[in-house]
Scaffold this active site. Structure first.
Site, PDB file in Angstrom:
ATOM      1  N   ASN A   7       0.888  -1.162   0.000  1.00 61.96           N
ATOM      2  CA  ASN A   7       0.000   0.000   0.000  1.00 61.96           C
ATOM      3  C   ASN A   7       0.926   1.212   0.000  1.00 61.96           C
ATOM      4  O   ASN A   7       1.516   1.554   1.022  1.00 61.96           O
ATOM      5  CB  ASN A   7      -0.879  -0.030   1.252  1.00 61.96           C
ATOM      6  CG  ASN A   7      -1.987   0.991   1.182  1.00 61.96           C
ATOM      7  OD1 ASN A   7      -1.945   1.914   0.375  1.00 61.96           O
ATOM      8  ND2 ASN A   7      -2.980   0.842   2.041  1.00 61.96           N
ATOM      9  N   ARG A  99      -2.403  -2.211  -3.595  1.00 60.19           N
ATOM     10  CA  ARG A  99      -3.710  -1.608  -3.358  1.00 60.19           C
ATOM     11  C   ARG A  99      -3.713  -0.222  -4.015  1.00 60.19           C
ATOM     12  O   ARG A  99      -2.848   0.600  -3.736  1.00 60.19           O
ATOM     13  CB  ARG A  99      -3.916  -1.457  -1.865  1.00 60.19           C
ATOM     14  CG  ARG A  99      -5.220  -0.812  -1.583  1.00 60.19           C
ATOM     15  CD  ARG A  99      -5.420  -0.607  -0.118  1.00 60.19           C
ATOM     16  NE  ARG A  99      -6.764  -0.068   0.056  1.00 60.19           N
ATOM     17  CZ  ARG A  99      -7.263   0.282   1.206  1.00 60.19           C
ATOM     18  NH1 ARG A  99      -6.559   0.122   2.291  1.00 60.19           N
ATOM     19  NH2 ARG A  99      -8.464   0.768   1.278  1.00 60.19           N
ATOM     20  N   HIS A 188     -13.688   0.904  -0.511  1.00 59.91           N
ATOM     21  CA  HIS A 188     -13.647  -0.324   0.316  1.00 59.91           C
ATOM     22  C   HIS A 188     -14.074  -1.546  -0.493  1.00 59.91           C
ATOM     23  O   HIS A 188     -14.501  -2.563   0.084  1.00 59.91           O
ATOM     24  CB  HIS A 188     -14.602  -0.250   1.529  1.00 59.91           C
ATOM     25  CG  HIS A 188     -14.185   0.703   2.604  1.00 59.91           C
ATOM     26  ND1 HIS A 188     -15.095   1.406   3.353  1.00 59.91           N
ATOM     27  CD2 HIS A 188     -12.979   1.059   3.068  1.00 59.91           C
ATOM     28  CE1 HIS A 188     -14.468   2.164   4.230  1.00 59.91           C
ATOM     29  NE2 HIS A 188     -13.163   1.969   4.069  1.00 59.91           N
ATOM     30  N   ARG A 249     -14.998  11.715   9.677  1.00 56.60           N
ATOM     31  CA  ARG A 249     -15.706  12.260   8.505  1.00 56.60           C
ATOM     32  C   ARG A 249     -17.196  12.397   8.786  1.00 56.60           C
ATOM     33  O   ARG A 249     -17.786  11.531   9.436  1.00 56.60           O
ATOM     34  CB  ARG A 249     -15.520  11.343   7.292  1.00 56.60           C
ATOM     35  CG  ARG A 249     -14.092  11.253   6.834  1.00 56.60           C
ATOM     36  CD  ARG A 249     -13.972  10.369   5.601  1.00 56.60           C
ATOM     37  NE  ARG A 249     -12.670   9.732   5.585  1.00 56.60           N
ATOM     38  CZ  ARG A 249     -12.424   8.502   5.136  1.00 56.60           C
ATOM     39  NH1 ARG A 249     -13.395   7.777   4.638  1.00 56.60           N
ATOM     40  NH2 ARG A 249     -11.203   8.018   5.181  1.00 56.60           N
ATOM     41  N   GLU A 393      -8.126  -7.450   3.734  1.00 55.69           N
ATOM     42  CA  GLU A 393      -7.901  -6.896   2.400  1.00 55.69           C
ATOM     43  C   GLU A 393      -6.586  -7.368   1.791  1.00 55.69           C
ATOM     44  O   GLU A 393      -6.503  -7.609   0.592  1.00 55.69           O
ATOM     45  CB  GLU A 393      -7.943  -5.362   2.467  1.00 55.69           C
ATOM     46  CG  GLU A 393      -9.358  -4.851   2.644  1.00 55.69           C
ATOM     47  CD  GLU A 393      -9.433  -3.398   3.062  1.00 55.69           C
ATOM     48  OE1 GLU A 393      -9.132  -3.104   4.231  1.00 55.69           O
ATOM     49  OE2 GLU A 393      -9.791  -2.561   2.225  1.00 55.69           O
TER      50      GLU A 393
END
Ligand code: AMP
Length: 412
Positions: A7, A99, A188, A249, A393
């Protein structure tokens, strides 16, 4: 096969090495939603072990770039390669899986990397200015260091390419979509896809017949409507700011609030507003922290702000679940996953309590169980099964990578 999962951020690289067992018999659940890669190679042909992979090592390299200890992504890779040499006892990496946050409208599945693919990822930078350029830097640095290494990119948006237009269009003038690509993309996706496969498998339902709602509740959170194993709607939108009340958020908000804030506060410009909505809102704004564990403790000791933050997040999520229950034509199953979804019994209870109109109940004891396994937490009388499915993931990326690379070796 040893797969290095990366990542790559602008100033850091997170990595993990997974051993993926490949075999003729097993087809990983994750592969079922991936369409043909080209005319000759499909992931149906790529055969993977669903169980055999494990984490061999993982780490984080930070302070990359101007002013940092490490000059650039190439140098960061040298640091990582040295560590891997030590940590893998001389075993060699077979492939790298990356990713990548944004695949735009082009990518609906993982792909093997070549120069054109890297350029396409760079061209999508206006949609993910912080993430896509950094991913491209990581891809190029590996190309330079290990020119023969097969690389695969897995996109956060790809799983949601199956959304129908009525779900992805915004009701604003067409030019914004045509000129600037402003539409719902959803994020996601790797997790929603992986968890969908796991849940269907756990319940013994063919993925094509599986209708569900998946709640991925981490610091960033999103909920996805799954019909016939595919994503047909999702709460994140043009960016990951939309939808649920998240750690920092805001999630959904009346757009006029934004224009109102901008016109009434001379010291708040668009950039500052973006920061407020992404980093200073959500659970943090209402409850004083984005950490669900701390919110639970504060709420238990009578902190009304913490309780309100949890109630607001649970209520917003329950409304989405109700809406998506309708969207999928009646879900067979509701799934909780990610940090909060897997670990916070208190938050799951708040959500399910809001869903009593759907006849969903919890088994209080099962809800309290802590485990790394997929498990049922609904009561025997529940109209709909509720599951906790741990997401992974990196594993999904490693499996997708191994699948594509194997297919290329077998058929290329
Ligand atoms: P993630 O982004 O998936 O790592 O999830 C992060 C969120 O999970 C944070 O809000 C954490 O507070 C929450 N979380 C992690 N472990 C627990 C736990 N044992 N109980 C409640 N929340 C947790």
């Amino acid at each position: 096969m040893l797969v290095l999962v990366i990542n790559s951020g602008s100033s850091s690289i997170k990595y993990q090495v997974r051993e993926v067992t490949t075999s003729e018999e097993n087809v990983a659940p994750y592969t079922s939603s991936m369409p043909a890669i080209n005319e000759r190679i499909t992931l149906e042909q790529a055969t993977l072990g669903a169980e055999g992979d494990e984490v061999l090592t993982k780490g984080l390299i930070e302070n990359i770039g101007e002013g940092g200890e490490i000059a650039d992504h190439s140098q960061a890779l040298d640091v990582m390669a040295e560590r891997l040499d030590r940590e893998l006892n001389g075993r060699e990496i077979d492939a790298v899986g990356h990713r990548v946050v944004h695949g735009g409208e082009r990518f609906s599945a993982p792909v093997i990397v070549n120069n054109e693919i890297i350029r396409a990822i760079e061209r999508l930078a206006p949609l993910a200015p912080l993430h896509n350029p950094a991913a491209a830097l990581g891809l190029r640095a590996i190309q330079k260091k290990w020119p023969e290494m097969p690389q695969v990119v897995v996109f956060d948006t790809a799983f949601h390419r199956s959304l129908p237009e009525k779900a992805w269009r915004y009701a604003i003038p067409d030019a914004f979509y045509r000129l600037h690509g402003i539409r719902r993309y959803g994020f996601h996706g790797t997790s929603h896809d992986y968890v969908t496969g796991k849940a269907a498998e756990f319940l013994g339902v063919d993925r094509e017949d599986f209708d569900a709602v998946i709640a991925h509740l981490g610091n960033g959170a999103s909920v996805t409507a799954i019909r016939g194993g595919a994503s047909i709607d999702t709460s994140m939108g043009y960016t990951p700011l939309a939808g649920l009340v998240m750690g920092t958020r805001s999630g959904d908000i009346d757009p006029s609030v934004l224009t109102g804030i901008l016109t009434r506060n001379k010291d708040v410009d668009a950039e500052r507003l973006d920061e407020i909505l992404n980093k200073e809102s959500g659970l943090t704004a209402v409850g004083g922290t984005n950490d669900m564990r701390e919110l639970e403790q504060r709420a238990e000791s009578g902190d009304s702000g913490a309780q309100l933050a949890m109630d607001m997040a649970a209520y917003r999520l329950a409304k989405y679940i109700g809406g998506y229950h309708v969207a999928v034509g009646g879900m067979q199953c509701l799934v909780f996953t990610a940090g909060i979804g897997e670990n916070s019994a208190a938050f799951r209870k708040l959500v399910v309590d809001e869903l009593s109109a759907l006849g969903i109940t919890l088994d209080p004891e099962a809800n309290e169980v802590r485990s790394a396994e997929t498990r049922v937490i609904s009561g025997e009388d529940s109209a709909i099964t509720v599951l906790v499915v741990p997401t992974d993931e990196e594993r999904a990326i490693a499996e997708a990578t191994a699948g594509l690379v194997e297919a290329r070796i077998d058929h290329g």
